[in-house]
Design a protein around this motif. Structure first.
Motif, PDB file in Angstrom:
ATOM      1  N   GLN A 121       0.775  -1.085   0.061  1.00 28.32           N
ATOM      2  CA  GLN A 121       0.013   0.140   0.040  1.00 28.32           C
ATOM      3  C   GLN A 121       0.947   1.342  -0.124  1.00 28.32           C
ATOM      4  OE1 GLN A 121      -3.887  -0.006   0.341  1.00 28.32           O
ATOM      5  NE2 GLN A 121      -2.952  -1.507  -0.864  1.00 28.32           N
ATOM      6  N   ILE A 223      -6.318   1.070   0.313  1.00 27.17           N
ATOM      7  CA  ILE A 223      -7.628   0.736   1.031  1.00 27.17           C
ATOM      8  C   ILE A 223      -7.835   1.830   2.083  1.00 27.17           C
ATOM      9  CG2 ILE A 223      -8.298  -1.024   2.813  1.00 27.17           C
ATOM     10  CD1 ILE A 223      -6.413  -2.816   1.400  1.00 27.17           C
ATOM     11  N   ASN A 280      -4.400  -9.242   4.530  1.00 26.87           N
ATOM     12  CA  ASN A 280      -5.756  -8.387   4.129  1.00 26.87           C
ATOM     13  C   ASN A 280      -5.672  -7.237   5.274  1.00 26.87           C
ATOM     14  OD1 ASN A 280      -6.859  -9.851   2.151  1.00 26.87           O
ATOM     15  ND2 ASN A 280      -7.814 -11.082   3.498  1.00 26.87           N
ATOM     16  N   VAL A 284      -2.447  -6.277  -0.016  1.00 22.48           N
ATOM     17  CA  VAL A 284      -3.562  -6.555  -0.840  1.00 22.48           C
ATOM     18  C   VAL A 284      -3.223  -7.928  -1.554  1.00 22.48           C
ATOM     19  CG1 VAL A 284      -2.799  -5.066  -2.635  1.00 22.48           C
ATOM     20  CG2 VAL A 284      -5.405  -5.846  -2.557  1.00 22.48           C
TER      21      VAL A 284
END
Length: 313
Positions: A121, A223, A280, A284
Motif C-alpha cells: 500500500q 485501502i 488483508n 492486498v
C-alpha cells in the motif's frame, strides 16, 4: 452396470492422480530476502506456517537480506531445481535491481516465478498536522522555498522521489538510510523527515487522522485512502509499489512447480489463514502464477528501465 463401471474407473484414476501429487522428499529450505522481524518477513513466515499446517510439509525459513534481495537471489540461483529450495522476495529484485546493478550475478532466466502473492500500500506519507492533503500541496510549499526532506528505503524509491521532484521543478532532500517502510514511518512521526515512502504500516495512522497519504504510489486505489491523489495528477507515469512473490531455481519439473504454487497460493487466499488475515490487514492479494507471474515481472522491468532512463542526468 456400465455406469457403475465407468464411475469405478474414474474414481480409481482420480485417486491415483491425487496420490501421485508431488510431495517433498525432505525439508524445504525457504530463503527469505528480508531481515527478521519486519512485515515482509512476518508474511513469509505465516505462509510457511500455513503450508505446513495444510500440507504437513516441513519448511525451514532462512533470512538472507541484503542488496535489495540480491543476496537471496544469488543463493537461490545455485540451488538444485528439485523443489527443496524456494525463495520469498519482491519483484523489484528481478526488475529494477538487475538493471541498476552493474553485475548482480543473476538474471530472470535463472528462476521459475511460482507466483506473485501480495502488493503493498505504497504512498508518500506525511503527518496530518503539516496541513498538506495532497502531494500538490508539498510541491507548492517547495516552490515557495520550504526545504522538504523525503525519506526512502530502497534505491528505486529514491529514484522515484528524485523523479517526483524533477518533473515538478523542485528539489527534495532525499534521505535513504532507512530499512523498510516502518523505519521511514518512524522518521516521519519523529519529524526527522517531512515526507516519505511508506508501504502499508501507515494504515492505522491514516484511519485515525494522524497521517495522510499524499499521493498513491500503487496502480490500484489504496485501502485506507481510496481517493488519494494519483501520480498521474503530478506528471508521473510510473508506479512504485512492491509485489511479493515466491520463486524457485529455473528448471523445476511441472508437477513440482504446480504443487508448490498451489500450496503457497492456497495459504495466501484461504480465508482465516494466518497469511490471509495478515495480508488483508496490511497489504492486498495480488495472485498471478506461472507465465502470468513472469509477465508481471517483465512489465515491472520495462517500467524500471523507463524510470532509470528518465532519472539519468
Amino acid at each position: 452396470m456400465k455406469t457403475l463401471y465407468v464411475a469405478a474407473v474414474t474414481a480409481l484414476f482420480s485417486g491415483s492422480v491425487a496420490h501421485a501429487e508431488w510431495t517433498p522428499a525432505g525439508p524445504i529450505k525457504v530463503l527469505i530476502a528480508f531481515k527478521a522481524g519486519g512485515g515482509s518477513d512476518t508474511m513469509a513466515r505465516m505462509i510457511i506456517e500455513d503450508v505446513q499446517a495444510e500440507r504437513g510439509w516441513n519448511l525451514i525459513p532462512e533470512n538472507l537480506p541484503g542488496a535489495g534481495g540480491g543476496v537471496m537471489a544469488r543463493e537461490l540461483k545455485n540451488a538444485p531445481a528439485d523443489g527443496l529450495t524456494i525463495g520469498f522476495g519482491i519483484t523489484d529484485t528481478f526488475a529494477y535491481g538487475i538493471l541498476a546493478a552493474r553485475n548482480p550475478g543473476y538474471s530472470p532466466d535463472d528462476f521459475d516465478f511460482l507466483a506473485t502473492l501480495a502488493g503493498t500500500q505504497m504512498a508518500v506519507v506525511a503527518k496530518a498536522d503539516r496541513g498538506w492533503t495532497t502531494f500538490s500541496d508539498v510541491i507548492e510549499a517547495a516552490r515557495a522555498g520550504e526545504e522538504i526532506s523525503f525519506g526512502s528505503m530502497t534505491p528505486r524509491l529514491a529514484d522515484g522521489a528524485y523523479y517526483l521532484g524533477k518533473v515538478n521543478d523542485v528539489d527534495f532532500n532525499i534521505v535513504t538510510n532507512y530499512n523498510g517502510g516502518q523505519d521511514v514511518l518512524n522518521a516521519i512521526n519523529a519529524e526527522d523527515v517531512d515526507i516519505g515512502w511508506v508501504a502499508g504500516p501507515q494504515k492505522s495512522g491514516v484511519l485515525s487522522g494522524d497521517l495522510v497519504d499524499l499521493v498513491n504510489g500503487e496502480d490500484v486505489p489504496l485501502i485506507a485512502s481510496p481517493n488519494a491523489q494519483e501520480l498521474s495528477d503530478i506528471g508521473v507515469d510510473f508506479h512504485f509499489g512492491a509485489t511479493f512473490l515466491a520463486v524457485a531455481p529455473a528448471g523445476l519439473d511441472e508437477e513440482i512447480a504446480t504443487a508448490l504454487t498451489d500450496a503457497i497460493t492456497t495459504a495466501v487466499q484461504k480465508e482465516g489463514s494466518k497469511a490471509n488475515t495478515f495480508i488483508n490487514r496490511l497489504f492486498v492479494e495480488k495472485i498471478k502464477t506461472g507465465a502470468d507471474a513472469r509477465a508481471y515481472v517483465e512489465r515491472e522491468a520495462a517500467d524500471a528501465e523507463a524510470l532509470l532512463s528518465a532519472t539519468a542526468d
